[in-house]
Design a protein around this motif. Structure first.
Motif, mmCIF file in Angstrom:
data_model
loop_
_atom_site.group_PDB
_atom_site.id
_atom_site.type_symbol
_atom_site.label_atom_id
_atom_site.label_comp_id
_atom_site.label_asym_id
_atom_site.label_seq_id
_atom_site.Cartn_x
_atom_site.Cartn_y
_atom_site.Cartn_z
ATOM 1 N N CYS A 53 0.730 -1.145 -0.150
ATOM 2 C CA CYS A 53 -0.007 0.070 -0.078
ATOM 3 C C CYS A 53 0.849 1.418 0.105
ATOM 4 O O CYS A 53 0.382 2.271 -0.215
ATOM 5 N N GLY A 54 2.016 1.242 0.246
ATOM 6 C CA GLY A 54 2.776 2.521 0.597
ATOM 7 C C GLY A 54 2.779 3.352 -0.490
ATOM 8 O O GLY A 54 2.784 4.533 -0.050
ATOM 9 N N ARG A 55 2.622 2.969 -1.689
ATOM 10 C CA ARG A 55 2.574 4.320 -2.664
ATOM 11 C C ARG A 55 0.925 4.572 -3.117
ATOM 12 O O ARG A 55 0.858 5.724 -3.944
ATOM 13 N N LEU A 56 0.209 3.961 -2.483
ATOM 14 C CA LEU A 56 -1.113 4.223 -2.908
ATOM 15 C C LEU A 56 -1.705 5.379 -1.961
ATOM 16 O O LEU A 56 -1.614 5.608 -0.896
ATOM 17 N N PRO A 57 -2.415 6.241 -2.629
ATOM 18 C CA PRO A 57 -2.932 7.484 -1.967
ATOM 19 C C PRO A 57 -4.208 6.854 -1.213
ATOM 20 O O PRO A 57 -4.750 5.990 -1.557
ATOM 21 N N PRO A 58 -4.423 7.563 0.150
ATOM 22 C CA PRO A 58 -5.653 7.089 0.492
ATOM 23 C C PRO A 58 -7.086 7.326 -0.160
ATOM 24 O O PRO A 58 -6.901 8.390 -1.041
ATOM 25 N N PRO A 59 -7.807 6.437 -0.074
ATOM 26 C CA PRO A 59 -9.277 6.605 -1.048
ATOM 27 C C PRO A 59 -9.700 7.988 -0.652
ATOM 28 O O PRO A 59 -9.617 8.423 0.494
ATOM 29 N N PRO A 60 -10.415 8.661 -1.630
ATOM 30 C CA PRO A 60 -10.822 10.042 -1.213
ATOM 31 C C PRO A 60 -12.220 9.874 -0.296
ATOM 32 O O PRO A 60 -12.684 8.709 -0.162
ATOM 33 N N VAL A 61 -12.445 11.131 0.060
ATOM 34 C CA VAL A 61 -13.559 11.031 0.879
ATOM 35 C C VAL A 61 -14.976 10.463 0.272
ATOM 36 O O VAL A 61 -15.022 10.835 -0.907
ATOM 37 N N HIS A 62 -15.631 9.796 1.248
ATOM 38 C CA HIS A 62 -16.939 9.141 0.401
ATOM 39 C C HIS A 62 -18.212 9.726 1.000
ATOM 40 O O HIS A 62 -18.614 9.300 2.013
ATOM 41 N N PRO A 63 -18.860 10.700 0.551
ATOM 42 C CA PRO A 63 -20.062 11.221 1.132
ATOM 43 C C PRO A 63 -21.049 10.249 0.948
ATOM 44 O O PRO A 63 -21.046 9.440 -0.056
ATOM 45 N N PHE A 64 -21.858 10.147 1.983
ATOM 46 C CA PHE A 64 -23.300 9.362 1.848
ATOM 47 C C PHE A 64 -24.245 10.521 2.010
ATOM 48 O O PHE A 64 -24.642 11.109 2.956
ATOM 49 N N LEU A 65 -25.175 10.445 0.977
ATOM 50 C CA LEU A 65 -26.349 11.668 1.132
ATOM 51 C C LEU A 65 -27.527 11.375 1.222
ATOM 52 O O LEU A 65 -28.703 12.171 1.327
ATOM 53 N N GLN A 66 -27.646 10.117 1.621
ATOM 54 C CA GLN A 66 -29.017 9.937 2.016
ATOM 55 C C GLN A 66 -28.847 8.272 2.740
ATOM 56 O O GLN A 66 -27.817 7.523 2.652
ATOM 57 N N GLU A 67 -29.937 8.083 3.566
ATOM 58 C CA GLU A 67 -30.086 6.574 4.094
ATOM 59 C C GLU A 67 -30.045 5.301 3.222
ATOM 60 O O GLU A 67 -30.186 5.406 2.062
ATOM 61 N N PRO A 68 -29.333 4.481 3.576
ATOM 62 C CA PRO A 68 -28.710 4.042 4.976
ATOM 63 C C PRO A 68 -27.193 4.879 4.882
ATOM 64 O O PRO A 68 -26.563 4.820 3.961
ATOM 65 N N PHE A 69 -26.975 5.396 6.215
ATOM 66 C CA PHE A 69 -25.754 6.107 6.515
ATOM 67 C C PHE A 69 -25.027 5.004 7.219
ATOM 68 O O PHE A 69 -25.284 4.048 7.822
ATOM 69 N N PRO A 70 -23.489 4.800 6.783
ATOM 70 C CA PRO A 70 -22.559 3.874 7.164
ATOM 71 C C PRO A 70 -22.537 3.866 8.739
ATOM 72 O O PRO A 70 -22.804 4.847 9.221
ATOM 73 N N GLU A 71 -22.504 2.556 9.097
ATOM 74 C CA GLU A 71 -22.382 2.284 10.272
ATOM 75 C C GLU A 71 -21.138 2.731 11.015
ATOM 76 O O GLU A 71 -21.001 3.012 12.191
ATOM 77 N N LYS A 72 -20.032 2.737 10.273
ATOM 78 C CA LYS A 72 -18.821 3.267 10.481
ATOM 79 C C LYS A 72 -18.244 4.460 10.179
ATOM 80 O O LYS A 72 -18.398 4.885 9.179
ATOM 81 N N LEU A 73 -17.590 5.358 10.952
ATOM 82 C CA LEU A 73 -17.033 6.614 10.867
ATOM 83 C C LEU A 73 -15.985 6.451 9.432
ATOM 84 O O LEU A 73 -15.913 7.356 8.538
ATOM 85 N N SER A 74 -15.278 5.301 9.619
ATOM 86 C CA SER A 74 -14.175 5.164 8.751
ATOM 87 C C SER A 74 -14.603 4.955 7.445
ATOM 88 O O SER A 74 -13.815 5.312 6.188
#
Lengths: 395, 421
Positions: free
Chosen positions: A38-59
Motif C-alpha cells: 500500500c505504501g505508494r497508494l494514496p488514501p481513498p478520497p472522502v466518500h460522502p453518503f447523502l441519503q439513508e442508509p448511512f454507514p455504521e462506521k465513521l471510517s
C-alpha cells in the motif's frame, strides 16, 4: 439503521487493514506485506453518503487517515476553528469541512455560508486521558457529522470505541462517564451526555430547517495554523476553492474571541459568548424563539436580551424575577441559569453537564458593568392609566 | 428503573419492533429508554409507536421530530413513563413535528414540563395523564400538557396534576379545542395565553389554586391573543395554596382561590360554566397593570380587557377565605369593605375607548344572567376611590363568538358530550 454492505475496493481494503494494525492483532509479517503493497497508494478520497442508509462506521466516510486519535484529515478535508466556540463541558473540539470537488460555499455577511449539497462538516469531541495530567493525551468520545443531503442537513452522531480504532453510528448514544485531572490540578468527574440525533435539531434547527451554526464569516475570520503554515481562514478557504465572494479578512465582520481581552471589549466578548452558546436557540425561529429573548450578536441594543423581562416560560431559578437586571448579576435569571446544573434550570438545557466557570465570570462581569437602572425594572412610567398603584392585587 | 413495575413481557413487546443499529439485542429493562428513543428517531410519517403496559423509568427527555407519528400506550394508568430523578433535559416528551398524536399513556415526575409540543400544525393529545406524584410542590415542573406556537390542536379526555404553573397550557397557538379534561392540584388548571381561537369546554378545574385563566402577556413573540370561548366547565374549590415559584413570574401572583380570570384580552365569551366555592373570587376580570407591577416594555402589548361576555353561568360561594398572602388582595378587601365578591372587576377601560363615553360601559364588559352573584367594580383607574356594586351597568350582551373549527373535530360532535370525565 442497517449498515451498508459493499465490496470494498482494493485501496479501501488496504486502508482498512492499515487501521486494523492499531489492534496489534496482526503479525509483523502481515504488517510489512501491507505496507509494501500500500505504501505508494494514496488514501481513498472522502466518500460522502447523502441519503439513508448511512454507514455504521465513521471510517467508511474516509474523512480521516492514519490512526486515531490524531484525526489526521484526508485530502480536501480542512480543519477549522472559531473565534468563539460553544462550550461543551471543557471538551477539546476538532472541526473539519469537506466539499465535493468542483463545488464551493457562498459567503454571507450575516449567518452561515451557503454550502453546496454534498458538504460534510465534522466535529469531534475529546477529553484528557485519566491519570496522565500534563501529557496531553486525549480520548475521543464522539464525532458529529452534519451532512448536506439533497433534502437538507442531517446530523449523525458517531461514538468512538474504547480502543479508539473506530466510531460507530449510534442515534441515541449512552452517556459517558468522564474523569480526569487537568493541567491545573483540578479534578473533573461527571457524566457526559451525547445529544441524540433528534437533539441535534434542538440547537441546529431554525424554522424547521437544520443548519450548521459555526461557519459564519464573523466566527471564521481568524488565523489558523495549517500544516503549511498560518493563514486567515476566510482567505485559506477562498484560495482552496471552498469559498466564493468572501471579502478580504480585514473587510469582513469578526466576532470577538470571548476569552481574549485584547480581542474586544467586555461587551463585545460577552455578546460573542451569548451568540455562540445561546443564540442558536434564542432567536426567532429557534427552539427558544417563543420565549421572546434574542441573544444574537447582530443585535446591538440590550432590549432583546430580556432586560426587566419576566420569564414567561418554564424557566425558574429561586426567587428571581427578571431575565436580565442591569448592574445586578445576582438578580439576573440569565446568569443564574448558566450557573445551574439542575436539568430544569440550566442553560443550555442539553449539551452541558458542568458549569463553564470562565463563561459565567464573563457574563457576570458584563452584567455588573451595565449602568444600574433599578427604576427601569421597578415601575412602568409609560402606562396610560392614571393612578400609580403600589400594591398589586395579583394576577 | 422501577423494577417492581416492569414486566419482562412488556419490554419484549416494545423491542419486538426495535430498529436498533446493532440489531435487536436481548431486551432488558435498561435499554427501554434507548430503544424507544431510537424508534422515535427512526419514525417515518404514518408510524404508530406502541408503548407496552408497565411503568418505565427514563433519565432523559424523549424527543420526536418526525411528522405524522402516533405514540400510543395501553392506557393512562397502564403505560407509565416515569422521569423521577431525571438527569438530562427538562421535558418528558418533547415534540417538534406536525400531525402528532399522543394517546393512552402517562408521563410522571418530569424535571420540567411533561408533554411539550412546539411549533406543530396538527396535534392530538387524547387520554394522556401528566402528573407529579408527590402532589403540589414548588419543585414540580411548570406545565403538564404544554403546546406552544401550535396550530390546530385538540386536547381531550386527559388529566393533569401537580404542575407548578398550569396543568393545561395553550400558549401562542391558534385554533385549539380543549375538552373533557380534568385538571387538579396544579397552580392553574388551564391557561390560554397569547392564543387565539380557542374553545375550552366540558372540562373540570378543581382543587387548583386557580381554575381557568385567559390572558395575554407582553414580550412573547405572538401578541394579540383573542377569541376564546370557555363553556360548560366545572370550576370549583380551586383553593390549593399557590405553590408557584416566584421566578415563574405572573403565576406566582395568582391569588389562591380564583375561579376564572380574564386579563389583557378582548373577545372572550364564558357561558354555562359552574363556578363555585373558589375562596378568593369566582370571576376576576382585570387589566394587566392592575394585576401586576412588571413594567411593560413591549409596544405591541395592550394591557386592557374588553369585549368580554360572561353569561348564563352558575356562580356561587366566593370570598370564603381570600388569599391574604398577597398584600394586594388585602388591599382589595379593604376596598371591598372587608370582603370580596363573586365577580371582581377592576373597571379599567382603555382611555382611547373611554374618551367621551363615561359611564356607558365603553369597554363592553357584559356580565348577564349569572344568577345573583355579588359584584365589585374596583374603580382601579381612579385609584380605587369609588368602588361600587353596579352590576346592572354591565347587564348587556355581545354577539356570540363563533365555534372554533379544527380538522380533528367533526362539526357538531361536541354537542353530544356531557360534562367532564
Amino acid at each position: 439503521m442497517p449498515r451498508v454492505a459493499r465490496a470494498p475496493s482494493p485501496a479501501r481494503r488496504c486502508h482498512r487493514s492499515l487501521q486494523r494494525t492499531g489492534k496489534a492483532a496482526l503479525a509483523l509479517l502481515v504488517l510489512l506485506a501491507i505496507l509494501t503493497a500500500c505504501g505508494r497508494l494514496p488514501p481513498p478520497p472522502v466518500h460522502p453518503f447523502l441519503q439513508e442508509p448511512f454507514p455504521e462506521k465513521l471510517s467508511d466516510w474516509h474523512l480521516f487517515v492514519g490512526q486515531s486519535p490524531r484525526l489526521q484529515p484526508n485530502q480536501r478535508v480542512i480543519p477549522y476553528d472559531l473565534n468563539t466556540p460553544l462550550f461543551s463541558d471543557y471538551a477539546s473540539k476538532y472541526r473539519f469541512v469537506w466539499m465535493p470537488p468542483g463545488t464551493s460555499a457562498s459567503y454571507r455577511d450575516d449567518g452561515v455560508f451557503d454550502f453546496p449539497v454534498g458538504t460534510v462538516l465534522a466535529k469531534s469531541f475529546a477529553f484528557p486521558v485519566d491519570g496522565n495530567p500534563g501529557k496531553n493525551e486525549e480520548r475521543l468520545i464522539e464525532t458529529r457529522l452534519l451532512v448536506h443531503s439533497k433534502t437538507g442537513w442531517i446530523g449523525l452522531p458517531y461514538i468512538w470505541n474504547e480502543s479508539q480504532t473506530e466510531a460507530h453510528l449510534d442515534l441515541a448514544p449512552d452517556p459517558v462517564p468522564i474523569r480526569y485531572t487537568d493541567s491545573a490540578g483540578t479534578r473533573h468527574d461527571f457524566t457526559y451526555f451525547i445529544p441524540n440525533a433528534n437533539e441535534c435539531k434542538q440547537c441546529h434547527e431554525n424554522n424547521h430547517a437544520v443548519l450548521p451554526i459555526g461557519p459564519k464569516g464573523r466566527n471564521l475570520n481568524k488565523n489558523f495554523v495549517y500544516a503549511d503554515g498560518p493563514a486567515n481562514q476566510l482567505a485559506y478557504w477562498t484560495k482552496f476553492g471552498y469559498l466564493q465572494r468572501a471579502p478580504a479578512a480585514d473587510q469582513a465582520p469578526k466576532v470577538a474571541a470571548w476569552n481574549d481581552p485584547d480581542a474586544g471589549t467586555l461587551d463585545a466578548r460577552a455578546r460573542a459568548y451569548l451568540d455562540n452558546n445561546c443564540a442558536h436557540c434564542h432567536q426567532p425561529g429557534g427552539t427558544a424563539g417563543y420565549t421572546g429573548i434574542d441573544l444574537r450578536v447582530t443585535d446591538t441594543g440590550l432590549r432583546t436580551f430580556g432586560v426587566c423581562k419576566s420569564p414567561n416560560s418554564s424557566g425558574r431559578v429561586g426567587t428571581l424575577s427578571y431575565d436580565l437586571v442591569p448592574g445586578h448579576p445576582e438578580q439576573s435569571i440569565l446568569l443564574a441559569r448558566m450557573t445551574s446544573i439542575r436539568p430544569k434550570e440550566m442553560m443550555p438545557q442539553i449539551g452541558r453537564s458542568v458549569v463553564h466557570e470562565e463563561g459565567v465570570a464573563l457574563i457576570r462581569d458584563w452584567i455588573q458593568a451595565m449602568p444600574v437602572d433599578d427604576a427601569a425594572c421597578a415601575r412602568n412610567p409609560s402606562h396610560p392609566v392614571p393612578g400609580a398603584r403600589s400594591r398589586k392585587p395579583g394576577l | 428503573m422501577n423494577r417492581s413495575g416492569v414486566s419482562f413481557l412488556a419490554v419484549l413487546t416494545l423491542t419486538l419492533g426495535c430498529l436498533g443499529l446493532t440489531g435487536c439485542t436481548r431486551p432488558t429493562a435498561a435499554n427501554f429508554e434507548k430503544r424507544l428513543q431510537e424508534q422515535l428517531i427512526n419514525a417515518k410519517p404514518g408510524d404508530v409507536i406502541e408503548l407496552p403496559e408497565g411503568k418505565f423509568h427514563l433519565d432523559r427527555t424523549l424527543s420526536l421530530t418526525a411528522d405524522k407519528v402516533t405514540i400510543r400506550g395501553k392506557g393512562m394508568d397502564k403505560t407509565i413513563l416515569s422521569f423521577a430523578g431525571q438527569k438530562e433535559g427538562a421535558s418528558g416528551l418533547l415534540v417538534k413535528a406536525n400531525d402528532f398524536t399522543a394517546e393512552d399513556f402517562a408521563i410522571e415526575d418530569t424535571a420540567g414540563d411533561g408533554l411539550t409540543v412546539q411549533a406543530a400544525d396538527g396535534v392530538i393529545v387524547r387520554r394522556v395523564r401528566v402528573e407529579w406524584t408527590r402532589g403540589p410542590n414548588t419543585a414540580n415542573g411548570p406545565y403538564a400538557i404544554y403546546p406552544t406556537q401550535c396550530k390546530n390542536v385538540l386536547v381531550e379526555d386527559s388529566i393533569a396534576r401537580g404542575a407548578s404553573d398550569a396543568g393545561f397550557y395553550i400558549g401562542q397557538s391558534d385554533n385549539v379545542v380543549l375538552r373533557r379534561n380534568r385538571s387538579e392540584y396544579n397552580v392553574d388548571g388551564y391557561e390560554v395565553e397569547n392564543a387565539e381561537h380557542v374553545d375550552v369546554y366540558d372540562n373540570i378545574a378543581a382543587h387548583n389554586s386557580g381554575g381557568i385563566g385567559v390572558f395575554n402577556l407582553p414580550d412573547l413573540p405572538k401578541q394579540g391573543g383573542q377569541h376564546v370561548r370557555v363553556f360548560r366547565n366545572q370550576v370549583y374549590e380551586n383553593n390549593t395554596p399557590n405553590f408557584a415559584p416566584k421566578s415563574l413570574g405572573p403565576i406566582y401572583y395568582l391569588p389562591t382561590g380564583t375561579g376564572v380570570y380574564i386579563m389583557a384580552i378582548h373577545d372572550v365569551e364564558e357561558f354555562q360554566n359552574r363556578i363555585h366555592d373558589n375562596n378568593t373570587t369566582n370571576v376576576y376580570v382585570i387589566d394587566y397593570s392592575t394585576a401586576l407591577s412588571a413594567p411593560i416594555k413591549d409596544t405591541r402589548f395592550r394591557p386592557f380587557t374588553d369585549h368580554i361576555y360572561l353569561h348564563d353561568n352558575e356562580i356561587s360561594g366566593g370570598d370564603k377565605s381570600p388569599d391574604v398572602r398577597l398584600d394586594g388582595v388585602k388591599a382589595l378587601m379593604q376596598v371591598g369593605g372587608g370582603s370580596l365578591p363573586d365577580i371582581l372587576y377592576d373597571g379599567v377601560v382603555d382611555p382611547k375607548i373611554a374618551a367621551g363615553k363615561k359611564g356607558q360601559n365603553p369597554g363592553q364588559v357584559c356580565l348577564s344572567n349569572n344568577g345573583a352573584p355579588t359584584f365589585l367594580n374596583l374603580d382601579a383607574a381612579n385609584g380605587f376611590k369609588h368602588p361600587r356594586n353596579d352590576l346592572k351597568a354591565y347587564d348587556c350582551s355581545l354577539p356570540p363568538l363563533e365555534a372554533v373549527k379544527i380538522p380533528q373535530v367533526v362539526e357538531g360532535s361536541d354537542k353530544a358530550t356531557a360534562g367532564g370525565q
